[in-house]
Every structure is written in structure tokens, then in C-alpha cells.
Design a protein around this motif. Structure first.
Motif, PDB file in Angstrom:
ATOM      1  N   ALA A  78       0.674  -1.231   0.086  1.00  0.00           N
ATOM      2  CA  ALA A  78       0.029  -0.050  -0.020  1.00  0.00           C
ATOM      3  C   ALA A  78       0.932   1.165   0.008  1.00  0.00           C
ATOM      4  CB  ALA A  78      -1.010   0.059   1.159  1.00  0.00           C
ATOM      5  N   ARG A  79       2.103   1.144   0.158  1.00  0.00           N
ATOM      6  CA  ARG A  79       3.058   2.156   0.020  1.00  0.00           C
ATOM      7  C   ARG A  79       2.772   3.263   0.949  1.00  0.00           C
ATOM      8  NH1 ARG A  79       7.542   0.870  -2.223  1.00  0.00           N
ATOM      9  NH2 ARG A  79       7.401  -0.317  -4.082  1.00  0.00           N
ATOM     10  N   GLY A  80       2.282   2.856   2.137  1.00  0.00           N
ATOM     11  CA  GLY A  80       1.948   3.963   3.504  1.00  0.00           C
ATOM     12  C   GLY A  80       0.676   4.492   3.237  1.00  0.00           C
ATOM     13  N   ASN A  81      -0.100   4.021   2.372  1.00  0.00           N
ATOM     14  CA  ASN A  81      -1.591   4.631   2.040  1.00  0.00           C
ATOM     15  C   ASN A  81      -2.578   3.669   2.909  1.00  0.00           C
ATOM     16  OD1 ASN A  81      -0.979   7.165   0.446  1.00  0.00           O
ATOM     17  ND2 ASN A  81      -0.034   5.652  -0.701  1.00  0.00           N
ATOM     18  N   PRO A  82      -2.969   3.989   3.987  1.00  0.00           N
ATOM     19  CA  PRO A  82      -4.036   3.110   4.740  1.00  0.00           C
ATOM     20  C   PRO A  82      -5.079   2.793   3.715  1.00  0.00           C
ATOM     21  CG  PRO A  82      -3.164   4.769   6.318  1.00  0.00           C
ATOM     22  CD  PRO A  82      -2.794   5.039   5.154  1.00  0.00           C
ATOM     23  N   ALA A  83      -5.472   3.518   2.992  1.00  0.00           N
ATOM     24  CA  ALA A  83      -6.974   3.200   2.310  1.00  0.00           C
ATOM     25  C   ALA A  83      -6.606   2.314   1.165  1.00  0.00           C
ATOM     26  CB  ALA A  83      -7.292   4.608   1.601  1.00  0.00           C
ATOM     27  N   LEU A  84      -5.351   2.151   0.911  1.00  0.00           N
ATOM     28  CA  LEU A  84      -5.060   1.349  -0.462  1.00  0.00           C
ATOM     29  C   LEU A  84      -4.835  -0.229   0.244  1.00  0.00           C
ATOM     30  CD1 LEU A  84      -2.254   2.777  -2.353  1.00  0.00           C
ATOM     31  CD2 LEU A  84      -4.476   2.321  -3.011  1.00  0.00           C
ATOM     32  N   CYS A  85      -4.712  -0.331   1.523  1.00  0.00           N
ATOM     33  CA  CYS A  85      -5.013  -1.609   2.173  1.00  0.00           C
ATOM     34  C   CYS A  85      -6.382  -2.201   1.912  1.00  0.00           C
ATOM     35  CB  CYS A  85      -4.767  -1.507   3.743  1.00  0.00           C
ATOM     36  SG  CYS A  85      -3.100  -1.148   4.110  1.00  0.00           S
ATOM     37  N   LEU A  86      -7.234  -1.507   1.481  1.00  0.00           N
ATOM     38  CA  LEU A  86      -8.699  -2.211   1.017  1.00  0.00           C
ATOM     39  C   LEU A  86      -8.309  -2.981  -0.205  1.00  0.00           C
ATOM     40  CD1 LEU A  86     -10.833   1.015   1.483  1.00  0.00           C
ATOM     41  CD2 LEU A  86     -10.876  -1.196   2.719  1.00  0.00           C
ATOM     42  N   VAL A  87      -7.191  -2.778  -0.846  1.00  0.00           N
ATOM     43  CA  VAL A  87      -7.197  -3.664  -2.099  1.00  0.00           C
ATOM     44  C   VAL A  87      -5.829  -4.712  -1.687  1.00  0.00           C
ATOM     45  CG1 VAL A  87      -6.062  -3.601  -4.544  1.00  0.00           C
ATOM     46  CG2 VAL A  87      -7.456  -1.697  -3.697  1.00  0.00           C
ATOM     47  N   THR A  88      -4.906  -4.250  -1.001  1.00  0.00           N
ATOM     48  CA  THR A  88      -3.814  -5.211  -0.742  1.00  0.00           C
ATOM     49  C   THR A  88      -4.192  -6.132   0.167  1.00  0.00           C
ATOM     50  OG1 THR A  88      -2.786  -3.740   0.875  1.00  0.00           O
ATOM     51  CG2 THR A  88      -2.178  -3.386  -1.419  1.00  0.00           C
ATOM     52  N   ALA A  89      -5.149  -5.726   1.062  1.00  0.00           N
ATOM     53  CA  ALA A  89      -5.447  -6.973   2.193  1.00  0.00           C
ATOM     54  C   ALA A  89      -6.070  -8.178   1.451  1.00  0.00           C
ATOM     55  CB  ALA A  89      -6.127  -6.487   3.321  1.00  0.00           C
ATOM     56  N   PRO A  90      -7.109  -7.758   0.647  1.00  0.00           N
ATOM     57  CA  PRO A  90      -7.871  -8.970  -0.136  1.00  0.00           C
ATOM     58  C   PRO A  90      -6.794  -9.907  -0.936  1.00  0.00           C
ATOM     59  CG  PRO A  90      -9.367  -7.213  -0.202  1.00  0.00           C
ATOM     60  CD  PRO A  90      -7.880  -6.527   0.396  1.00  0.00           C
ATOM     61  N   LEU A  91      -5.761  -9.036  -1.571  1.00  0.00           N
ATOM     62  CA  LEU A  91      -4.820  -9.567  -2.374  1.00  0.00           C
ATOM     63  C   LEU A  91      -3.993 -10.738  -1.458  1.00  0.00           C
ATOM     64  CD1 LEU A  91      -3.121 -10.101  -5.012  1.00  0.00           C
ATOM     65  CD2 LEU A  91      -1.667  -8.223  -4.023  1.00  0.00           C
ATOM     66  N   MET A  92      -3.466 -10.458  -0.336  1.00  0.00           N
ATOM     67  CA  MET A  92      -2.736 -11.483   0.419  1.00  0.00           C
ATOM     68  C   MET A  92      -4.087 -12.550   1.180  1.00  0.00           C
ATOM     69  SD  MET A  92       0.269 -10.764   0.294  1.00  0.00           S
ATOM     70  CE  MET A  92       1.023 -11.680   1.198  1.00  0.00           C
ATOM     71  N   GLY A  93      -4.990 -12.070   1.279  1.00  0.00           N
ATOM     72  CA  GLY A  93      -6.104 -12.837   1.937  1.00  0.00           C
ATOM     73  C   GLY A  93      -6.336 -14.114   0.869  1.00  0.00           C
ATOM     74  N   VAL A  94      -5.910 -13.781  -0.613  1.00  0.00           N
ATOM     75  CA  VAL A  94      -6.113 -14.893  -1.596  1.00  0.00           C
ATOM     76  C   VAL A  94      -4.828 -15.751  -1.487  1.00  0.00           C
ATOM     77  CG1 VAL A  94      -5.997 -15.095  -4.126  1.00  0.00           C
ATOM     78  CG2 VAL A  94      -7.556 -13.641  -3.300  1.00  0.00           C
ATOM     79  N   ILE A  95      -3.849 -15.251  -1.249  1.00  0.00           N
ATOM     80  CA  ILE A  95      -2.628 -15.989  -1.082  1.00  0.00           C
ATOM     81  C   ILE A  95      -2.736 -17.002   0.232  1.00  0.00           C
ATOM     82  CG2 ILE A  95      -0.031 -16.144  -0.468  1.00  0.00           C
ATOM     83  CD1 ILE A  95      -0.062 -13.293  -2.375  1.00  0.00           C
ATOM     84  N   LEU A  96      -3.182 -16.400   1.168  1.00  0.00           N
ATOM     85  CA  LEU A  96      -3.371 -17.368   2.468  1.00  0.00           C
ATOM     86  C   LEU A  96      -4.557 -18.564   2.475  1.00  0.00           C
ATOM     87  CD1 LEU A  96      -3.225 -14.901   5.438  1.00  0.00           C
ATOM     88  CD2 LEU A  96      -1.478 -16.249   4.547  1.00  0.00           C
ATOM     89  N   ALA A  97      -5.679 -18.000   1.655  1.00  0.00           N
ATOM     90  CA  ALA A  97      -6.595 -18.944   1.587  1.00  0.00           C
ATOM     91  C   ALA A  97      -6.224 -20.170   0.310  1.00  0.00           C
ATOM     92  CB  ALA A  97      -7.903 -18.160   1.043  1.00  0.00           C
ATOM     93  N   GLY A  98      -5.328 -19.478  -0.511  1.00  0.00           N
ATOM     94  CA  GLY A  98      -5.024 -20.409  -1.639  1.00  0.00           C
ATOM     95  C   GLY A  98      -3.893 -21.294  -1.147  1.00  0.00           C
ATOM     96  N   GLY A  99      -3.139 -21.263   0.093  1.00  0.00           N
ATOM     97  CA  GLY A  99      -2.375 -22.018   0.677  1.00  0.00           C
ATOM     98  C   GLY A  99      -2.913 -23.425   1.139  1.00  0.00           C
ATOM     99  N   ASP A 100      -4.133 -23.216   1.710  1.00  0.00           N
ATOM    100  CA  ASP A 100      -5.046 -24.234   2.157  1.00  0.00           C
ATOM    101  C   ASP A 100      -5.460 -25.389   0.843  1.00  0.00           C
ATOM    102  OD1 ASP A 100      -4.987 -23.701   4.754  1.00  0.00           O
ATOM    103  OD2 ASP A 100      -6.667 -22.389   4.684  1.00  0.00           O
ATOM    104  N   LEU A 101      -5.784 -24.427  -0.191  1.00  0.00           N
ATOM    105  CA  LEU A 101      -5.926 -25.414  -1.436  1.00  0.00           C
ATOM    106  C   LEU A 101      -4.781 -25.832  -1.858  1.00  0.00           C
ATOM    107  CD1 LEU A 101      -8.261 -22.489  -3.080  1.00  0.00           C
ATOM    108  CD2 LEU A 101      -9.101 -24.516  -1.937  1.00  0.00           C
TER     109      LEU A 101
END
Length: 351
Positions: free
Chosen positions: A289-312
Motif C-alpha cells: 500500500a506504500r504507506g497509504n492506509p486506504a490502499l490496504c482495502l486492495v492489498t489486504a484481499p490480495l494477501m487474503g487470496v494467497i493465504l486462502a490459496g495455501g490451504d487449497l
């Protein structure tokens, strides 16, 4: 080849370099999968189709996005102030401890239990980060102190659930009794997505972005982070700002811990079950997010995909779950390495 420093890198340059770093990370991970004996196409296809292409997968992404959003937003603010908080994992755990403690041992009217858990969770996480801020005043590097406090937090949780807070009917397991049902958070039907915490995370991300870009405190914070010399010349209280940022960051992580207890587990249990490494993964969320808290609305789901994908990957391709750590580590390394290309222009030839 030489690097020429850029006085003020543009937002577009930062975005392009970040995107390129992620692509390079995916290519490196593809090579690792080839060495492991699995087709990279099969891996990425399984991750995407199982998470974004299935309702159950989307629910798991949403579940993991909630703590990442809260913690990542706080860390993004901290990194802008040059307060390198690596202890969000411990702050999440202390938030869970305080939230579970107030629900289990403080008699409150039913409607007040869940709000009290949020308040106490934020207080627990904030105090844990505040300890690192106090140590920084004694010239103790906050990277070391916050990192070490993670291990102390794990020990605190283990002591409580195996000792004074151990449940009455756990039959050899170590966890507390269930919190009162009035403290349970509502979830999206059929999932573990506790939507009140999700809404809280969105509000925190947008609120911190406003604080950073529209308030006097945010202006002072940016000056302290980008030009400490100018901040001293202007008489800004850098120590006080760092302490305030630590409390905010820890409080956000503590909210995530309270949400995990009230929304999913309904009790305090082992540290590894409360958090799946959210505090560490959120570092990547904040960095992307490069230090922009609002951009975490995009980057958090992205990492959520990676974490959930690990289970798969573990289920579909019989790969070790720790492959997620490989993903996260490679992405973080590539992002760190890409900083030189954000702040410098590459010039070919001699000076």
C-alpha cells in the motif's frame, strides 16, 4: 549502469515498480514450484479458481482479509512515520487476551459485551505497542523490541490458557471456557466472515487515510517520517508522534484480535490458532500500500487470496502449507529490493 536519485518519485512510478516487483516474485515462485515438481500453471490455477472462483473460497478470503486490513492499515501509518513495528502479531494476541478477559470475567449487560471487547482489545494491543515506543525513548530499536515482544505475547497466552484461565471442561486441552453468547459477533450466513469487524476495518482504513492526508497531526507525521531534520528544525515532537503512532497501530492490531475471538473462536486458545501469522503477513499488506492506509482495502484481499490459496494447495496438490511462507517471503524481498528503483532512475553509461 548507475543510479540517479529522484527527488520526488511519482505515484505512477511507485505503482509500476510495485507491480513489476510482484510479477518478478511470481516468476521466482514459479521456478520454486518447478524444482518441487509441480506445474506453476497448476498451482496458480488452483489458487485462483479455488478462491475467487468459488463461494467457499471467497468466504475464506474474506475471513483472512479482516485482520489483515485492520493490522495493515495501522502498519501503513506507522511506516510513514518511520516507526518500524514488526510486533503486530503480539499486539493482536494481547488484543485477544484483553477482549476475552473482559468477556469472561467482567459482568456486563449483554448489549455491552461485544463493544467492550473491541475497546479492551484496542487497549491491549495499544499498550503492547506503547511498551515498544517507551523502550524506543531509551534508545532501544523498535524493530528488535516489537519482534521480541511477539514471543512474550505467545508465552502470556499460553500461560493464561494453561493456568489461571483454563476452562473447566476442556479435558486436557488448553483453552478457556466459551465467552457469553452475547459477545458473539454476527457472521455472513454459512461463513466465518464477522461483518461488524469487516466494517470496522474499512472505517479504520479510511479514517487513518484521512488522518494522514487531511489533519495537522498527519502533516506532522509525514514531515517526521520523510525529513527528520526539517521536523527538528520546525520544533515537531518526533518522540510524541512516534508514541501516538505506536498506540494507533497497536490498537488496530488489538481490534483484529478482539474480532478473531468474538467472531470466530468465542474463547481464548493457543496463539497459533488465534492468528495464522496475520501480524507478519500484514507487513506485506502495508508495504504494498506504500504507506497509504486506504490502499490496504486492495492489498489486504490480495494477501487474503494467497493465504486462502495455501490451504487449497495443501489439499489439491499435496503441497506443504508452508508454501504460503515462501510466497510471502519472496514477495516481501522483491518489494524491498524494488525500493531502489522507486527512488532512483537507472542510467546506462558512465557519468
Amino acid at each position: 549502469m548507475r543510479f540517479v536519485a529522484l527527488p520526488a518519485p511519482s505515484t505512477a512510478r511507485s505503482a509500476l515498480v510495485t507491480l513489476a516487483a510482484v510479477v518478478v516474485a511470481l516468476l521466482i515462485c514459479a521456478l520454486i514450484f518447478v524444482v518441487y515438481g509441480v506445474s506453476p500453471l497448476a498451482v496458480y490455477s488452483s489458487m485462483l479458481s479455488g478462491t475467487l472462483g468459488a463461494s467457499t473460497g471467497l468466504a475464506e478470503v474474506g475471513r483472512r482479509t479482516i485482520p489483515l486490513l485492520l493490522i495493515g492499515s495501522g502498519l501503513a501509518l506507522a511506516f510513514r512515520a518511520q516507526f518500524f513495528n514488526i510486533g503486530a502479531e503480539g499486539q493482536l494476541l494481547l488484543g485477544a487476551v484483553f477482549a476475552a478477559g473482559v468477556a469472561l470475567f467482567v459482568p456486563l449487560p449483554g448489549p455491552l459485551v461485544a463493544p467492550a471487547m473491541y475497546v479492551m482489545g484496542a487497549l491491549g494491543g495499544g499498550l503492547w505497542a506503547g511498551l515498544a515506543a517507551w523502550l524506543r525513548r531509551l534508545n532501544v530499536n523498535e524493530i528488535l523490541s516489537t519482534l521480541m515482544l511477539n514471543y512474550v505475547a505467545v508465552a502470556v497466552v499460553t500461560y493464561l490458557i494453561a493456568g489461571p484461565w483454563k476452562g473447566k471442561d476442556v479435558r486436557g486441552y488448553i483453552y478457556t471456557d466459551n465467552i457469553p453468547a452475547s459477545g458473539y459477533l454476527p457472521v455472513v450466513p454459512g461463513t466465518q466472515v464477522h461483518w461488524p469487524t469487516l466494517l470496522l476495518g474499512i472505517a479504520v482504513a479510511l479514517g487513518l487515510q484521512w488522518l494522514l492526508t487531511r489533519s495537522t497531526f498527519g502533516y506532522a507525521l509525514r514531515v517526521v517520517g520523510e525529513n527528520p531534520g526539517a521536523a527538528r528544525y520546525a520544533g515537531l515532537n518526533a518522540v510524541g508522534i512516534a508514541t501516538a503512532v505506536a498506540l494507533i497501530t497497536g490498537g488496530a492490531a488489538g481490534l483484529a484480535g478482539a474480532g478473531e475471538v468474538a467472531g470466530i473462536h468465542h474463547r481464548l486458545l493457543e496463539a497459533g490458532q488465534i492468528s495464522l501469522g496475520y501480524g507478519f503477513t500484514a507487513v506485506i499488506v502495508a508495504w504494498l500500500a506504500r504507506g497509504n492506509p486506504a490502499l490496504c482495502l486492495v492489498t489486504a484481499p490480495l494477501m487474503g487470496v494467497i493465504l486462502a490459496g495455501g490451504d487449497l494447495l495443501k489439499i489439491d496438490l499435496n503441497m506443504p502449507f508452508r508454501v504460503v511462507d515462501v510466497f510471502s517471503g519472496v514477495i516481501l524481498l522483491c518489494l524491498i529490493a524494488s525500493e531502489v528503483f522507486v527512488r532512483h532512475r537507472v542510467v546506462w553509461g558512465r557519468a
